[in-house]
Design a protein around this motif. Structure first.
Motif: not given
Lengths: 643, 643
Positions: A211-212, A249-252, B582-583, B588-591
């Motif tokens: 899930e992204t 990015l998942l591939m990286v 994954a991401f 603080q809700g930041r990527d």
């Protein structure tokens, strides 16, 4: 059409619903579990207050005491009623004896579409009263107890498929519309197909479902992305149009094989047959080439294809973009029928007609033609042409050219030939559109051109990497997206004639609809930077994380996304993608059931540091105009047309 | 820990990766397909430019020519290197002879973490050089050809699990962090568990996977919902916190059994170990009661539980909310250890202590105690208490009470007793918190209290339907949400003493964490309207579509949602939910990778009719203060604590 007939088709791969001694015929799914307990798989009545579903009862159940829950679909003379659940219909005999007065009262007084639970015995229908059209037509239920679970008020429309409703009414009362056989079928088939796709990807080929995020950064030039204000003043998330960056990015990150049934967002304002949120089967693989992705997808569709349709034949045929354009006038040809476009420029090399001379002298100038079989007879309205060259174009065409044309086009009596002269792409596109219009008109007059049970898949490949920018044709923009890798044979042209570079993009077309697209991606940071900054003149800082990632050991990779809504629409034969989505928005992006989008109290805007910029009177007027009935009608007509 | 060891565990149900004659040992998944072709299921190398994965090679592959793709993990003396892909590691011998100079050059010059493709033969390692700790430790690859697919620049950190990085650095370079064994394991296990859940729901129990919209209407009192501006001035969508309304409407629509792996949104500002978007396994059924949902979920978790863990034992124990509070001081008890709270009010009924008298005289006044075994010895810092009643509380307690307490509490030497007096709920909650603190401290000193391999599930039931409103305790608010049905025994209290009504809500607790919650819903429109308008004083017009739907033949229904992120966190033993996503966003809700949320050019706000309300200087100052280091440290410390 009775419920059970489609449901049994839908689940026929899993079990034949013919009683307790069900024989599973699908190899998958815990065979020994089924055999040891003789349970039905799937079990539709586990965990709930019924013993069976309405649609499953047959002669083999005779004598059994059953408990059913469902909706009162129909009642006659207080003698019997038809009970419905999502699995079908069953006839229920209302007891008439004194001792069952309370049961009779409940079943006779409950309004139609009320919800009841009944218990009773499965009995044979009296001889001669069987209904062979109804899967449960040999039996009926002799009720012993009944309970009213919920009474139904007067409905805005009847829950019967033959009662026509406007789409607006259907959407307003979507929860009632969902009770229709067709909507039940569409949503259940969708769930089943996606489940089979997951089995294929996860269990057979080792893909990882990841899930992204959907709260992300705007992409360069991503003017169609919804914004989500954050609690940081002036800072926003964007709802991405696809997980493109994340999948790369998942591939990286070494995930190797990723897929996701991904929710995506695109704000296109009012567009018919589009949705602000939609779903794609999103796939990415490392160390793969175009052939690999194509084989994967062919296998995926073959595996997940509904078992009551003709099996999918693989591999799918493939066609270059150039060929698709030249032959069908579009990048998504409907290959279920002929009427191909033919280049007849050579016939007119020595023409005296100035009009044709002019056309041929221009860059990429051509003369194209398309032959509509028996078109003259059935399409007299169209170009006022007939088989005797009785046409406005006839005067341009000398006898010799006529003979040559007849030969090339294989024209027979009663055929109609459509000619066009001009720049290659424009000429082809025009004939491509006319080709579809002609097909539509011919079919409207009873000519069988396209078999509705036929599914014609086609790969379209070798697209151009860039196109002239809309509004500024001297600059370039990506034909698809800036991460698409150039065709390996054309790499050298990137620095000399980028407009000629073909890409490693591929589209999957089904019956003239694009149902998927993907590409081998750029895995070289330098090349990616050159394309973004130098060729496309985009703000590469928005993508600095991706550029950096490519520098840290990015594997070669590629992927694809299938548009699930469109695919399901074609598989089910639904008139609109709204018919394969549980709660779709209208073509103006509104939820007609709950009245969304909606006003928000201004104090709820404060935490997000935004305020509404109300349009000035003149702006509001302009806005209003754009939604006058005439425009609405146009949009509506366009929807109808597309259906 | 080597890659392959966990991967083989992960997939051991599917196939034992020990060569071409793999024996599938899992009953599911196309048994005959596997047997007929002897293919491995899943096939990790289908469709791509390799013959095998790095991690799968064994002695049984000896002599085979293989092609591998992967990252250079390690190189020694230009003699050999270790190649890694997501399936494991393999040793590769760099050829030293002149004729292979180009291969040697590629393999020796490529920086670590560069991506290469190699072809060669699988050979035995020389005797004595086998590595039994490495699954591929018996073999190595004698390279014939090599290709550099992508070179790697200097990395910000090494891709080795033992190299510690700050979480901020890991999040900034998430695509590198994903290459770690742990993250690969977490994401793959998550994908597998969800797949098994889908099999259970769809294939075994006939659930329909339905996607519901995320662009929806704000819910009454839904102050934590993100807003999405639309192109209609002043009109907004909301990102819903759950598909609650849709799942209920699907039941009204006759879908019967719905599930969705649903993306949900909650804007909680900065909160540790929460994410602005999260995933729940969302389930709803018609004609079901509490027991039905509980059995379904027990079966679901048992079926999907990783095969390398102890099997899940069902049914799960159940406890009322009242009992959980009284015994564990919380609604999510960690039942892996004792230290229960005991009511000792009766011991002090005739106490002379004014302090205790006061406490007991108050409404719901109690005296509670908890015995910490051997606590006096290992927790001297805590209350300065010891086994000789050497405590500030000793003076309140006369000899007779001491004896009675020792009997009730079963106190032994070196135990510590914690006493509290006051209102029941407050007293219990306080001891509940101390209970966890004590457990933490005891474990820190080596006392074994909680087995890390133990998974202790618990249902908590019979919650109150309403709670006093925060900030205005004379009004009521829903303990969970306004659609929860009252307990069937308490229906009559709704109109006389609503604060006493219990609900049909149930929570699922795992090792002291709430991992799910649900309820039987209200299916009666009148009752739903009364609760919304009269009792909760909410604006029912926002829910008019739902109220109307209940009137049109809504079946009785109920459901549940499992928090997937939290569940995976517990299953994998990860320190934070960020380790199973994954991401993830920072707290603080930041990527931190792409720097999101971000500024947006003001012209991109125009189509949405919004503008930024920039805070005034004083507001900005206030905002800034709330992020001073000290607060940051507090938040951080809180994160660390929770881990």
């Amino acid at each position: 059409m009775y419920f059970s007939s489609w449901l049994s088709q839908l689940y026929r791969g899993l079990s034949r619903p013919i009683g307790r001694t069900t024989q599973p015929i699908w190899v998958s799914l815990s065979r020994n579990l089924v055999l040891s307990s003789q349970r039905k798989i799937p079990e539709f009545s586990s965990f709930v207050a019924r013993t069976n579903t309405c649609g499953e009862l047959r002669s083999s159940h005779l004598g059994q005491e059953v408990t059913l829950c469902g909706w009162i679909q129909y009642r006659r003379k207080n003698m019997f009623l038809v009970l419905r659940d999502c699995h079908g219909l069953v006839q229920v005999i209302i007891p008439q004896d004194e001792s069952a007065a309370s049961v009779k009262k409940i079943l006779c007084e409950a309004p139609l579409e009320s919800v009841v639970r009944i218990s009773g015995a499965v009995i044979s229908r009296p001889p001669g009263q069987e209904n062979p059209k109804m899967p449960t037509g040999e039996i009926e239920i002799k009720v012993k107890t009944a309970e009213l679970l919920n009474s139904c008020k007067k409905l805005p429309f009847e829950i019967k498929d033959f009662v026509k409703k406007t789409e607006a009414l259907r959407l307003q009362y979507r929860y009632l519309d969902l009770r229709s056989v067709q909507m039940q079928y569409n949503l259940r088939l969708r769930s089943q197909m996606v489940m089979k796709m997951r089995e294929y990807l996860c269990n057979l080929h080792g893909f990882v479902d990841v899930e992204t995020p959907t709260l992300f950064k705007r992409t360069p030039g991503g003017a169609r992305e919804f914004l989500v204000p954050s609690r940081e003043p002036g800072k926003f998330y964007s709802l991405p149009q696809s997980p493109q960056q994340f999948k790369q990015l998942l591939m990286v990150g070494g995930l190797d094989r990723y897929f996701q049934v991904a929710r995506c967002y695109r704000d296109e304002g009012s567009r018919p047959d589009r949705q602000p949120e939609f779903t794609q089967i999103d796939i990415e693989m490392s160390f793969v080439d175009q052939t690999g992705i194509q084989s994967l997808i062919e296998g995926l569709l073959q595996y997940s294809w509904p078992s009551d349709r003709d099996p999918v034949v693989i591999p799918f045929p493939s066609m270059t973009f150039a060929e698709a354009l030249a032959t069908y006038g579009t990048d998504k040809p409907d290959t279920r029928f002929g009427m191909k476009i033919i280049d007849i420029s050579d016939v007119f090399r020595n023409t005296k007609s100035e009009f044709l001379q002019d056309a041929l002298r221009k860059p990429q100038g051509t003369v194209k033609a398309m032959c509509v079989r028996e078109g003259a007879e059935v399409l007299p309205v169209f170009l006022k042409a007939n088989s005797n060259w009785n046409s406005p174009a006839a005067k341009f065409i000398v006898e010799e050219q006529r003979l040559e044309l007849t030969r090339i086009m294989e024209t027979r009596e009663e055929d109609m030939v459509l000619l066009t002269a001009g720049e290659h792409k424009k000429a082809c596109s025009l004939l491509g559109k006319l080709r579809l219009e002609c097909a539509h008109l011919l079919e409207g007059r009873g000519v069988v051109l396209r078999d509705p049970t036929c599914f014609s898949f086609l790969w379209v490949v070798d697209f151009p990497l860039f196109l002239p920018k809309e509004g500024n044709p001297r600059e370039l923009e990506s034909a698809h997206h800036p991460f698409t890798a150039p065709h390996p044979s054309d790499g050298h042209l990137l620095y000399t004639a980028p407009e000629k570079v073909r890409s490693q993009h591929y589209d999957l077309v089904l019956n003239g609809n694009e149902i998927g697209g993907g590409s081998i991606r750029i895995h070289d940071a330098e090349l990616q930077g050159y394309i973004l900054s130098t060729l496309l003149k985009e703000d590469a800082t928005l993508l600095s994380h991706l550029l950096q990632a490519l520098d840290y050991g990015a594997p070669p990779h590629g992927g694809i996304a299938l548009g699930l809504d469109r695919l399901m629409c074609l598989v089910t034969g639904a008139p609109s993608i709204r018919d394969v989505i549980a709660f779709p928005k209208s073509f103006q992006g509104r939820d007609l059931m709950s009245n969304v989008p909606d006003s928000v109290p201004s104090e709820e805007l404060k935490p997000y540091h935004i305020q509404v910029s109300w349009p000035t009177d003149s702006e509001a007027e302009k806005r209003k105009e754009s939604f006058t009935p005439s425009r609405k009608l146009r949009v509506l007509s366009s929807v109808l047309h597309q259906c």
